[in-house]
Design an enzyme around this catalytic site. Structure first.
Site, PDB file in Angstrom:
ATOM      1  N   SER A   1      -1.496  -3.377  10.307  1.00  0.00           N
ATOM      2  CA  SER A   1      -1.113  -4.248   9.202  1.00  0.00           C
ATOM      3  C   SER A   1       0.136  -5.058   9.561  1.00  0.00           C
ATOM      4  CB  SER A   1      -0.835  -3.390   7.964  1.00  0.00           C
ATOM      5  OG  SER A   1      -1.982  -2.641   7.654  1.00  0.00           O
TER       6      SER A   1
ATOM      7  N   LYS B   1      -9.655  -2.345   1.401  1.00  0.00           N
ATOM      8  CA  LYS B   1      -9.409  -1.180   2.267  1.00  0.00           C
ATOM      9  C   LYS B   1     -10.183   0.058   1.785  1.00  0.00           C
ATOM     10  CE  LYS B   1      -6.635  -3.813   4.363  1.00  0.00           C
ATOM     11  NZ  LYS B   1      -6.176  -4.036   5.707  1.00  0.00           N
TER      12      LYS B   1
ATOM     13  N   ARG C   1       0.847  -1.199   0.000  1.00  0.00           N
ATOM     14  CA  ARG C   1       0.000   0.000   0.000  1.00  0.00           C
ATOM     15  C   ARG C   1       0.883   1.251   0.000  1.00  0.00           C
ATOM     16  NH1 ARG C   1      -1.936   1.006   4.227  1.00  0.00           N
ATOM     17  NH2 ARG C   1      -1.278  -0.757   5.485  1.00  0.00           N
TER      18      ARG C   1
HETATM   19  P1  GTP Z   1      -2.588  -7.464   7.485  1.00  0.00           P
HETATM   20  O1  GTP Z   1      -3.079  -8.536   6.560  1.00  0.00           O
HETATM   21  O2  GTP Z   1      -1.447  -6.679   6.901  1.00  0.00           O
HETATM   22  O3  GTP Z   1      -3.653  -6.552   7.981  1.00  0.00           O
HETATM   23  O4  GTP Z   1      -1.847  -8.172   8.719  1.00  0.00           O
HETATM   24  P2  GTP Z   1      -2.273  -9.128   9.924  1.00  0.00           P
HETATM   25  O5  GTP Z   1      -2.555  -8.293  11.125  1.00  0.00           O
HETATM   26  O6  GTP Z   1      -3.290 -10.110   9.521  1.00  0.00           O
HETATM   27  O7  GTP Z   1      -0.866  -9.851  10.233  1.00  0.00           O
HETATM   28  P3  GTP Z   1      -0.462 -11.393  10.213  1.00  0.00           P
HETATM   29  O8  GTP Z   1      -1.296 -12.236  11.121  1.00  0.00           O
HETATM   30  O9  GTP Z   1      -0.376 -11.812   8.800  1.00  0.00           O
HETATM   31  O10 GTP Z   1       0.992 -11.335  10.852  1.00  0.00           O
HETATM   32  C1  GTP Z   1       2.056 -10.627  10.294  1.00  0.00           C
HETATM   33  C2  GTP Z   1       3.378 -11.160  10.784  1.00  0.00           C
HETATM   34  O11 GTP Z   1       3.416 -11.204  12.226  1.00  0.00           O
HETATM   35  C3  GTP Z   1       3.667 -12.565  10.300  1.00  0.00           C
HETATM   36  O12 GTP Z   1       4.992 -12.623   9.866  1.00  0.00           O
HETATM   37  C4  GTP Z   1       3.455 -13.417  11.516  1.00  0.00           C
HETATM   38  O13 GTP Z   1       4.233 -14.569  11.494  1.00  0.00           O
HETATM   39  C5  GTP Z   1       3.809 -12.469  12.673  1.00  0.00           C
HETATM   40  N1  GTP Z   1       3.050 -12.822  13.905  1.00  0.00           N
HETATM   41  C6  GTP Z   1       1.714 -13.034  14.000  1.00  0.00           C
HETATM   42  N2  GTP Z   1       1.355 -13.399  15.254  1.00  0.00           N
HETATM   43  C7  GTP Z   1       2.491 -13.389  15.994  1.00  0.00           C
HETATM   44  C8  GTP Z   1       2.770 -13.683  17.363  1.00  0.00           C
HETATM   45  O14 GTP Z   1       1.907 -14.016  18.166  1.00  0.00           O
HETATM   46  N3  GTP Z   1       4.077 -13.549  17.750  1.00  0.00           N
HETATM   47  C9  GTP Z   1       5.072 -13.185  16.884  1.00  0.00           C
HETATM   48  N4  GTP Z   1       6.312 -13.095  17.344  1.00  0.00           N
HETATM   49  N5  GTP Z   1       4.829 -12.923  15.573  1.00  0.00           N
HETATM   50  C10 GTP Z   1       3.569 -13.016  15.136  1.00  0.00           C
HETATM   51  C1  SPV Z   2      -3.004  -4.343   5.218  1.00  0.00           C
HETATM   52  O1  SPV Z   2      -2.025  -3.697   4.768  1.00  0.00           O
HETATM   53  O2  SPV Z   2      -3.559  -4.059   6.313  1.00  0.00           O
HETATM   54  C2  SPV Z   2      -3.520  -5.501   4.466  1.00  0.00           C
HETATM   55  C3  SPV Z   2      -2.951  -5.775   3.131  1.00  0.00           C
HETATM   56  O3  SPV Z   2      -4.411  -6.175   4.945  1.00  0.00           O
HETATM   57  S1  SPV Z   2      -3.644  -4.778   1.879  1.00  0.00           S
HETATM   58  O4  SPV Z   2      -4.833  -5.446   1.389  1.00  0.00           O
HETATM   59  O5  SPV Z   2      -2.644  -4.635   0.825  1.00  0.00           O
HETATM   60  O6  SPV Z   2      -4.014  -3.487   2.414  1.00  0.00           O
HETATM   61 MN    MN Z   3      -5.112  -5.386   6.911  1.00  0.00          MN
END
Ligand code: GTP
Ligand code: SPV
Ligand code: MN
Length: 620
Positions: free
Chosen positions: A280, A238, A89
């Site tokens: 994110s 988004k 983004r």
């Molecule tokens: P968006 O899709 O961007 O909105 O992100 P999200 O909030 O869904 O993030 P996601 O769960 O994909 O996690 C992003 C990163 O954080 C990944 O590399 C995960 O492995 C790491 N992560 C998630 N949960 C944990 C946790 O409990 N501990 C640690 N150390 N890392 C974590």
């Molecule tokens: C984020 O950036 O919070 C996402 C990925 O979930 S995107 O759809 O690219 O915004």
């Molecule tokens: Mn997101």
């Protein structure tokens, strides 16, 4: 595909109208206007059928955007690599074009609608030459919702069209319903901004150095140009479900939030629904699909990124996930951290963008088990485990249908959604913020959300690892004045049924062991499946069972109140994870002060009072 015919017939219908599979006047006018401006070679009205998916993906393979993965490993799945100038983004190119500048608030880029439109019309002029324009009728949320939330995305990207088919409910059924209801819809225009002159060969990932992601909240319209990636281009996500929907929600008294939704069942069979807002790439997808490490507890998934929450007739806050797929961060995803995501993508029908491609037609990324001896990196270069460069971009993602998730809760299909018991806010903080604490009440919880801070990640372009305020994890997604948004949150709690509102908690999975204390600088808390222990404490707080210490920042678990059975963590480590260091928190005060100062008189006085309360409790 339907060519735009060159002559009018005798009925007076334009060529576009003759070819269009709809008589919905608003849709026809919108599509005609965009086509006249952007001048595509052809127009394709999306049906959402399997055959259409096959045609789209075959086309994407033929032009080199997609590489088909080995069907024995990942059936019906594809690898794509973006242009390195188009990987996340672009917050600095994202605008809220409200009529009054004040309504975009101090946190958004703003440009007057007329000025932005003039600028973008210049960019859109002829920008689809040599390409097909896809018309995607879609609905965010349920088609049989009381008020279905329709959109039409017009795009010149087959990649975006294929991705929208995974991420949203789209196609002929949606179009039929729009006609029946003569429905209004969000107008969403997207172009990669890369027209093709006659005979000019296409590139694998067309895009443009110039990018604009513009929202027009009063008109409920979205104009996007120059990027084909994720939230810049899949406009239902988004741009619509957060930026435009948050403005609708303000007007209509509901909430559009950057939250996962999960269902948690205790060993005794009691069910709670939890929503959680983390910025994110800070753990929503992982928490949403969590596999508890504590016996007898069960998590089911309802959503991993967006929640629309409305007050029900029973006075409770009911949440639906408006999406139909996951667009999840690949790096770090593996059979230990997120086995449910692994099982979901293993079923195929997925698109992987900016991960590595192995020599046997599979995908790989940092953190996944069994690194291949050789692969092709997301940049198309030779890669091996000794390479200095990463195989995958830090914001590489999988795009996969939500229905393939084995632990999808059956309530996903209920247009009423689920009644939320707890809201978690959380960020990525190396210091200061304990593993979990509970707010004192709704207003204090709103204060915690409004002051949420997190280190920046690769999900947006720009510096990574810099602490910034990211209110309610919505900083890049609030479609109006953030001061008004805080006021809206405060108002949601002012209700005869205030006691039925969710309890608000704050979590931090990312605190580090302090070197000064003899720690190794690594994560104090093991995270992932072990986060079930925190969810259990949350449930027991709601049930009035778990103990907590009242601290200046809120109610923190006593070490005994957290279930640590089988957890490999010393008492000192647990204490460090839960610690509230008054000095660290006093150091936050001027930062919060500075943050609040940006809102001037638009900051609800309730939040200023909360800050003064915190200051007093910290003795500062
Ligand atoms: P968006 O899709 O961007 O909105 O992100 P999200 O909030 O869904 O993030 P996601 O769960 O994909 O996690 C992003 C990163 O954080 C990944 O590399 C995960 O492995 C790491 N992560 C998630 N949960 C944990 C946790 O409990 N501990 C640690 N150390 N890392 C974590
Ligand atoms: C984020 O950036 O919070 C996402 C990925 O979930 S995107 O759809 O690219 O915004
Ligand atoms: Mn997101």
């Amino acid at each position: 595909m339907t060519a735009i015919l060159e002559t009018e017939d005798t009925t007076g219908a334009t060529p576009l109208e003759q070819a269009a599979p709809t008589s919905h006047r608003g849709i026809l006018d919108f599509v005609a206007e965009v086509a006249a401006l952007t001048q595509p070679d052809e127009i394709h009205w999306c049906t959402g059928s399997d055959q259409e998916w096959t045609e789209l993906t075959d086309f994407l393979v033929s032009v080199g955007t997609f590489t088909r993965l080995n069907p024995e490993r990942m059936p019906n799945s594809f690898h794509a690599a973006s242009d390195p100038i188009d990987v996340a983004r672009v917050e600095d190119r994202t605008y809220i074009c409200s009529v009054a500048e004040r309504d975009a608030g101090p946190t958004n880029n703003w440009m007057a609608p007329a000025e932005m439109k003039a600028r973008m019309r210049g960019l859109y002029d002829g920008c689809m030459r040599g390409r097909t324009m896809y018309v995607i009728p879609f609905v965010m949320g349920h088609l049989d919702a009381e008020r279905p939330m329709f959109g039409i995305e017009v795009t010149d990207s087959a990649y975006v069209t294929a991705s929208m088919r995974v991420m949203s409910r789209m196609g002929t059924d949606v179009l039929r319903r729009m006609e029946e209801l003569e429905a209004d819809f969000v107008q969403a225009v997207h172009s990669v901004g890369h027209p093709l002159e006659p005979g000019e060969a296409d590139v694998a990932w067309p895009c443009n150095e110039v990018k604009y992601i513009s929202q027009f909240p009063e008109e409920r319209a979205i104009w996007s140009f120059g990027s084909g990636y994720g939230g810049n281009a899949l406009l239902g996500k988004k741009c619509y479900a957060l930026r435009i929907a948050s403005a609708m929600a303000r007007d209509e008294g509901w909430l559009a939030e950057h939250m996962l939704i999960l269902k948690l069942t205790s060993p005794a069979g009691s069910v709670k629904y939890v929503a959680a807002a983390f910025p994110s790439a800070c753990g929503k997808t992982n928490l949403a699909m969590l596999e508890p490490t504590i016996p007898g507890w069960k998590v089911e998934t309802l959503g991993d990124d967006i929640a629309w929450m409305r007050r029900g007739e029973d006075g409770r806050l009911w949440a639906v996930n408006p999406e139909n797929g996951f667009f999840g961060v690949a790096p770090g995803t593996n059979w230990h951290t997120n086995p449910n995501a692994m099982r979901t993508i293993a079923k195929g029908s997925s698109v992987f963008t900016n991960v590595a491609l192995t020599d046997d037609g599979d995908v790989w990324w940092e953190g996944l088990e069994n690194p291949p001896a050789h692969a092709t990196s997301w940049k198309g270069e030779d890669w091996s485990p000794d390479s200095e460069e990463l195989s995958s971009h830090a914001n590489s993602r999988y795009c996969t249908p939500i229905r393939q998730c084995d632990i999808l809760a059956p309530e996903f299909d209920d247009p009423r959604g689920v009644p939320i018991d707890a809201i978690l806010f959380g960020g990525r903080r190396r210091t200061t913020v304990p593993l979990v604490f509970e707010s004192r009440d709704w207003n204090h919880g709103t204060f915690l959300g409004a002051t949420l801070s997190s280190e920046t990640t690769a999900a947006a372009t720009g510096a990574v690892g810099v602490v910034r305020r990211d209110p309610m994890a919505m900083l890049p997604f609030i479609g109006y004045n953030a001061g008004d948004y805080f006021g809206h949150w405060v108002d949601m709690g002012k209700h005869a049924d205030a006691a039925k509102m969710p309890r608000i908690f704050y979590v931090n999975w990312f605190r580090r062991a302090r070197l000064e204390d003899g720690g190794d600088g690594g994560f104090l808390w093991p995270g992932f499946g072990e986060n079930s222990r925190v969810l259990k404490w949350v449930v027991e707080r709601i049930e009035g069972e778990a103990a907590a210490v009242e601290t200046p920042i809120g109610h923190v678990p006593t070490p005994e109140s957290l279930d640590t059975d089988g957890l490999e963590m010393t008492a000192a480590e647990l204490e460090a994870a839960l610690a509230v260091d008054a000095d660290e928190w006093r150091a936050e005060l001027p930062q919060i002060e500075e943050w609040f100062a940006r809102f001037g008189d638009d900051l609800p006085s309730v939040l200023r009072d909360e800050l003064e309360g915190l200051r007093a409790r910290l003795g500062a």
